[in-house]
Design a protein around this motif. Structure first.
Motif, mmCIF file in Angstrom:
data_model
loop_
_atom_site.group_PDB
_atom_site.id
_atom_site.type_symbol
_atom_site.label_atom_id
_atom_site.label_comp_id
_atom_site.label_asym_id
_atom_site.label_seq_id
_atom_site.Cartn_x
_atom_site.Cartn_y
_atom_site.Cartn_z
ATOM 1 N N VAL A 114 -59.295 -18.489 56.370
ATOM 2 C CA VAL A 114 -60.216 -17.438 55.434
ATOM 3 C C VAL A 114 -61.571 -17.699 55.933
ATOM 4 O O VAL A 114 -62.492 -16.925 56.262
ATOM 5 N N TYR A 115 -62.109 -19.268 56.177
ATOM 6 C CA TYR A 115 -63.514 -19.286 56.912
ATOM 7 C C TYR A 115 -63.454 -18.784 58.334
ATOM 8 O O TYR A 115 -64.356 -17.927 58.603
ATOM 9 N N ALA A 116 -62.239 -18.923 59.025
ATOM 10 C CA ALA A 116 -62.365 -18.133 60.435
ATOM 11 C C ALA A 116 -62.534 -16.648 60.158
ATOM 12 O O ALA A 116 -63.311 -16.079 61.037
ATOM 13 N N LEU A 117 -61.874 -15.829 59.281
ATOM 14 C CA LEU A 117 -61.895 -14.567 59.317
ATOM 15 C C LEU A 117 -63.379 -14.059 58.587
ATOM 16 O O LEU A 117 -63.838 -13.218 59.361
ATOM 17 N N LEU A 118 -64.109 -14.879 57.852
ATOM 18 C CA LEU A 118 -65.440 -14.651 57.431
ATOM 19 C C LEU A 118 -66.446 -14.883 58.447
ATOM 20 O O LEU A 118 -67.297 -14.049 58.543
ATOM 21 N N PHE A 119 -66.319 -16.099 59.169
ATOM 22 C CA PHE A 119 -67.695 -16.646 59.487
ATOM 23 C C PHE A 119 -67.383 -17.104 61.282
ATOM 24 O O PHE A 119 -68.421 -17.336 61.868
ATOM 25 N N GLN A 120 -66.130 -17.173 61.848
ATOM 26 C CA GLN A 120 -66.020 -17.556 63.254
ATOM 27 C C GLN A 120 -65.801 -16.076 63.895
ATOM 28 O O GLN A 120 -64.622 -15.685 64.243
ATOM 29 N N GLU A 121 -66.772 -15.759 64.503
ATOM 30 C CA GLU A 121 -66.798 -14.349 65.359
ATOM 31 C C GLU A 121 -65.910 -14.545 66.533
ATOM 32 O O GLU A 121 -65.485 -13.411 66.885
ATOM 33 N N ARG A 122 -66.155 -15.549 67.221
ATOM 34 C CA ARG A 122 -65.536 -15.764 68.583
ATOM 35 C C ARG A 122 -63.875 -15.901 68.223
ATOM 36 O O ARG A 122 -63.072 -15.959 69.241
ATOM 37 N N VAL A 123 -63.343 -16.067 66.892
ATOM 38 C CA VAL A 123 -61.726 -16.340 66.746
ATOM 39 C C VAL A 123 -61.249 -14.954 66.191
ATOM 40 O O VAL A 123 -61.863 -14.431 65.185
ATOM 41 N N PRO A 124 -60.634 -14.347 66.990
ATOM 42 C CA PRO A 124 -60.014 -13.040 66.493
ATOM 43 C C PRO A 124 -59.259 -13.344 65.363
ATOM 44 O O PRO A 124 -58.677 -14.407 65.151
ATOM 45 N N ASP A 125 -59.070 -12.368 64.385
ATOM 46 C CA ASP A 125 -58.538 -12.195 63.171
ATOM 47 C C ASP A 125 -57.033 -12.634 63.232
ATOM 48 O O ASP A 125 -56.532 -13.406 62.663
ATOM 49 N N HIS A 126 -56.581 -11.880 64.302
ATOM 50 C CA HIS A 126 -55.047 -12.157 64.301
ATOM 51 C C HIS A 126 -54.828 -13.688 64.720
ATOM 52 O O HIS A 126 -53.645 -13.992 64.121
ATOM 53 N N ALA A 127 -55.713 -14.159 65.439
ATOM 54 C CA ALA A 127 -55.309 -15.733 65.819
ATOM 55 C C ALA A 127 -55.532 -16.472 64.584
ATOM 56 O O ALA A 127 -54.732 -17.490 64.553
ATOM 57 N N ALA A 128 -56.691 -16.208 63.736
ATOM 58 C CA ALA A 128 -56.830 -17.018 62.607
ATOM 59 C C ALA A 128 -55.580 -17.011 61.646
ATOM 60 O O ALA A 128 -55.063 -18.005 61.167
ATOM 61 N N VAL A 129 -54.848 -15.780 61.461
ATOM 62 C CA VAL A 129 -53.824 -15.698 60.527
ATOM 63 C C VAL A 129 -52.592 -16.495 61.290
ATOM 64 O O VAL A 129 -51.921 -16.876 60.696
ATOM 65 N N HIS A 130 -52.399 -15.941 62.517
ATOM 66 C CA HIS A 130 -51.097 -16.653 63.283
ATOM 67 C C HIS A 130 -51.096 -17.958 62.969
ATOM 68 O O HIS A 130 -50.171 -18.798 62.851
ATOM 69 N N GLY A 131 -52.364 -18.487 63.536
ATOM 70 C CA GLY A 131 -52.477 -20.216 63.511
ATOM 71 C C GLY A 131 -52.158 -20.752 62.221
ATOM 72 O O GLY A 131 -51.462 -21.761 62.034
ATOM 73 N N ALA A 132 -52.638 -19.858 61.070
ATOM 74 C CA ALA A 132 -52.436 -20.559 59.631
ATOM 75 C C ALA A 132 -51.014 -20.537 59.340
ATOM 76 O O ALA A 132 -50.504 -21.406 58.686
ATOM 77 N N VAL A 133 -50.357 -19.116 59.514
ATOM 78 C CA VAL A 133 -48.966 -19.051 59.230
ATOM 79 C C VAL A 133 -48.205 -19.942 59.870
ATOM 80 O O VAL A 133 -47.167 -20.593 59.513
ATOM 81 N N GLU A 134 -48.415 -20.274 61.045
ATOM 82 C CA GLU A 134 -47.579 -21.366 61.950
ATOM 83 C C GLU A 134 -47.743 -22.655 61.265
ATOM 84 O O GLU A 134 -46.898 -23.354 61.245
ATOM 85 N N GLN A 135 -48.817 -22.917 61.057
ATOM 86 C CA GLN A 135 -49.143 -24.439 60.492
ATOM 87 C C GLN A 135 -48.216 -24.299 59.125
ATOM 88 O O GLN A 135 -47.632 -25.494 58.685
ATOM 89 N N ALA A 136 -48.206 -23.363 58.285
ATOM 90 C CA ALA A 136 -47.516 -23.308 57.022
ATOM 91 C C ALA A 136 -46.044 -23.460 56.996
ATOM 92 O O ALA A 136 -45.622 -24.081 56.479
ATOM 93 N N GLU A 137 -45.483 -22.583 58.209
ATOM 94 C CA GLU A 137 -44.023 -22.758 58.469
ATOM 95 C C GLU A 137 -43.998 -24.059 58.979
ATOM 96 O O GLU A 137 -42.604 -24.486 58.512
ATOM 97 N N ARG A 138 -44.559 -24.894 59.727
ATOM 98 C CA ARG A 138 -44.179 -26.301 60.085
ATOM 99 C C ARG A 138 -44.140 -27.109 59.087
ATOM 100 O O ARG A 138 -43.188 -27.933 58.903
ATOM 101 N N LEU A 139 -45.118 -26.683 57.909
ATOM 102 C CA LEU A 139 -45.076 -28.080 57.146
ATOM 103 C C LEU A 139 -44.101 -27.624 55.835
ATOM 104 O O LEU A 139 -43.426 -28.773 55.233
ATOM 105 N N PHE A 140 -44.180 -26.312 55.617
ATOM 106 C CA PHE A 140 -43.588 -25.881 54.256
ATOM 107 C C PHE A 140 -42.360 -24.920 54.388
ATOM 108 O O PHE A 140 -41.668 -24.532 53.472
ATOM 109 N N GLY A 141 -41.921 -24.441 55.568
ATOM 110 C CA GLY A 141 -40.902 -23.526 55.738
ATOM 111 C C GLY A 141 -41.334 -22.040 55.754
ATOM 112 O O GLY A 141 -42.601 -21.747 55.439
ATOM 113 N N ARG A 142 -40.217 -20.898 55.934
ATOM 114 C CA ARG A 142 -40.712 -19.913 56.087
ATOM 115 C C ARG A 142 -41.208 -19.051 54.753
ATOM 116 O O ARG A 142 -42.102 -18.092 54.657
#
Length: 473
Positions: A114-142
């Motif tokens: 969410v910080y990336a979505l709100l404040f990191q202009e150089r980070v595309p929104d889709h990249a912020a979401v994809h990166g978080a979802v990938e981390q969540a899946e690696r740690l906690f599953g689908r």
């Protein structure tokens, strides 16, 4: 249950490093580690240092270390997420039924996204979401990865409204709340902090302080006036600051806006000049309060009674002030002062552990500097972890005010005729500032108030400092 399992599922438990091995080796993973450490009661500075130290040495079984760029990203994320934690938590409550029931690392993964979505202009929104979802899946599953994806997509659908205070007026638990609650959430400030400023300084000033507390801090540099190239460095830094992204602080200080710190000056890196004793880093507010109180004009011995890391001791030594004694009750802080003086080619004062409420001195023949322990409400941008509910409460402020009164009374009693006591805090709270000085003057009528200074409330970025100088007749 193993430590690693508790780190994944528990809340309010000290995190293990091992589960981080499942994640990509980058600044975001290091930031996740640091945020977990702040929940284990480390300060932002301590947590960041520990996470980066682990990153540099590599996790167990791995040899890779973070690049300079990734370390800077980690620092930005840690301080930024803590600074905006209340705003982000509100957004997550809007899109999740019970966010407090999520595993703690997953909560922080969402906060980082969410910080990336709100404040990191150089980070595309889709990249912020994809990166978080990938981390969540690696740690906690689908299953929980889908929860993370849905929450972040819902926040995206709010659109630009999340960038206005009005969006934050709806209370997620009780229907609707007022504009003041919305402002507190928007500026990510505990309500009682804002109420304190409102009562003390009025609405206009309180709003200025709220805005300033949420802004990214400027970086302060202090040029060593004793260095042979000090005038040349000052002129070169002033020239680099002419575009409005930097500003002089007093005579030998400089401050630069976020992202505007020059990579080099006079053909060498700032690190080169620091290693050569020509400059050091110190917040602009800490530099300016010393100037405004006239402490650089002190003659005679000086005792820095709560020296901490020794920044103000060194600043006075650079200006020719005879700091003869520096004490603090914490050796973890004070032990850095001799090295700082060595780096700056300064004569080191005598250094010893001492509790300034009960020092083993019957008298002191010089001036006394008391940079007192305080609530830190003037440096919330630089110390964002103070916003956490576990770090400050109204009762804490009462205890600090009592400690400050005891310090002032004890040191005021040691002051000799014609000598001065300087009292400094990095907070904006009358009970710790003006009222503390007034209590001392009532208790010790032999003292007189000479000067008093506070950072102007309307200043857009300077840290909130208070200082007073008292003299014994």
């Amino acid at each position: 249950m193993s430590n690693g399992k508790r780190a994944l599922t528990g809340r309010n438990t000290a995190p293990s490093l091992r589960f981080l091995k499942k994640l990509p080796r980058n600044g975001r993973t290091a930031a996740l580690h640091a945020l977990l450490l702040t929940d284990a009661d480390l300060s932002a500075q301590e947590a960041l240092a520990a996470a980066l130290a682990d990153a540099q040495s590599g996790l167990p079984g791995r040899n890779d270390a973070l690049s300079s760029q990734e370390r800077h990203l980690c620092a930005e994320l840690v301080y930024g997420c803590l600074r905006s934690e209340i705003r982000i938590a509100y957004l997550l409550r809007r899109v999740l039924p019970r966010p407090e029931r999520l595993p703690l690392p997953l909560s922080h993964i969402l906060v980082l996204a969410v910080y990336a979505l709100l404040f990191q202009e150089r980070v595309p929104d889709h990249a912020a979401v994809h990166g978080a979802v990938e981390q969540a899946e690696r740690l906690f599953g689908r299953s929980l990865a889908r929860v993370a994806n849905g929450a972040l997509r819902s926040i995206q659908r709010f659109g630009a409204a999340v960038n206005t205070p009005e969006f934050y007026t709806e209370d997620t638990g009780r229907g609707t709340s007022g504009a003041w609650d919305g402002l507190c959430r928007y500026y990510s400030l505990p309500r009682w902090f804002a109420d304190l400023w409102l009562a003390a300084y009025g609405e206009e000033n309180a709003l200025s302080l709220m805005r300033r507390s949420f802004a990214r801090p400027w970086t302060g540099l202090r040029i060593n006036a004793r260095h042979a190239l000090a005038p040349d460095l000052r002129a070169a830094l002033l020239a680099l600051a002419e575009n409005g992204r930097g500003q002089a602080v007093g005579f030998w200080g400089m401050a630069f806006a976020p992202g505007a710190l020059p990579a080099e000056v006079l053909g060498n890196s700032l690190e080169h000049w620091r290693r050569g004793g020509a400059l050091s880093f110190q917040s602009a507010g800490s530099q300016l309060v010393v100037e405004e109180l006239g402490l650089t004009c002190w003659r005679g011995k000086v005792w820095d009674a709560c020296a901490g890391f020794g920044g103000k001791s060194a600043a006075l030594l650079e200006r020719g002030v005879d700091v003869a004694l520096s004490t603090d009750r914490a050796w973890s802080r004070l032990r850095h002062l001799p090295g700082l003086c060595r780096d700056l080619r300064l004569p080191a004062p005598a250094v010893c552990l001492a509790d300034a409420t009960a020092p083993s001195l019957s008298r002191w023949d010089g001036h006394i500097l008391l940079d007192a322990p305080c609530s830190g409400l003037g440096v919330l941008a630089r110390r964002p972890d103070i916003r956490k509910a576990s770090r400050r409460s109204p009762a804490d402020l009462e205890q600090l005010a009592d400690l400050q009164s005891r310090l002032l009374d004890r040191l005021g009693g040691l002051l000799q005729p014609g000598r001065e006591l300087a009292y400094i805090t990095c907070t904006l709270n009358p009970a710790e500032n003006e009222q503390a000085v007034a209590r001392l003057l009532r208790a010790r009528p032999e003292l007189a108030l000479l000067r008093q200074w506070q950072t102007p409330h309307a200043h857009p970025w300077l840290e909130g400092m208070y200082g007073a100088v008292l003299r014994r007749a």
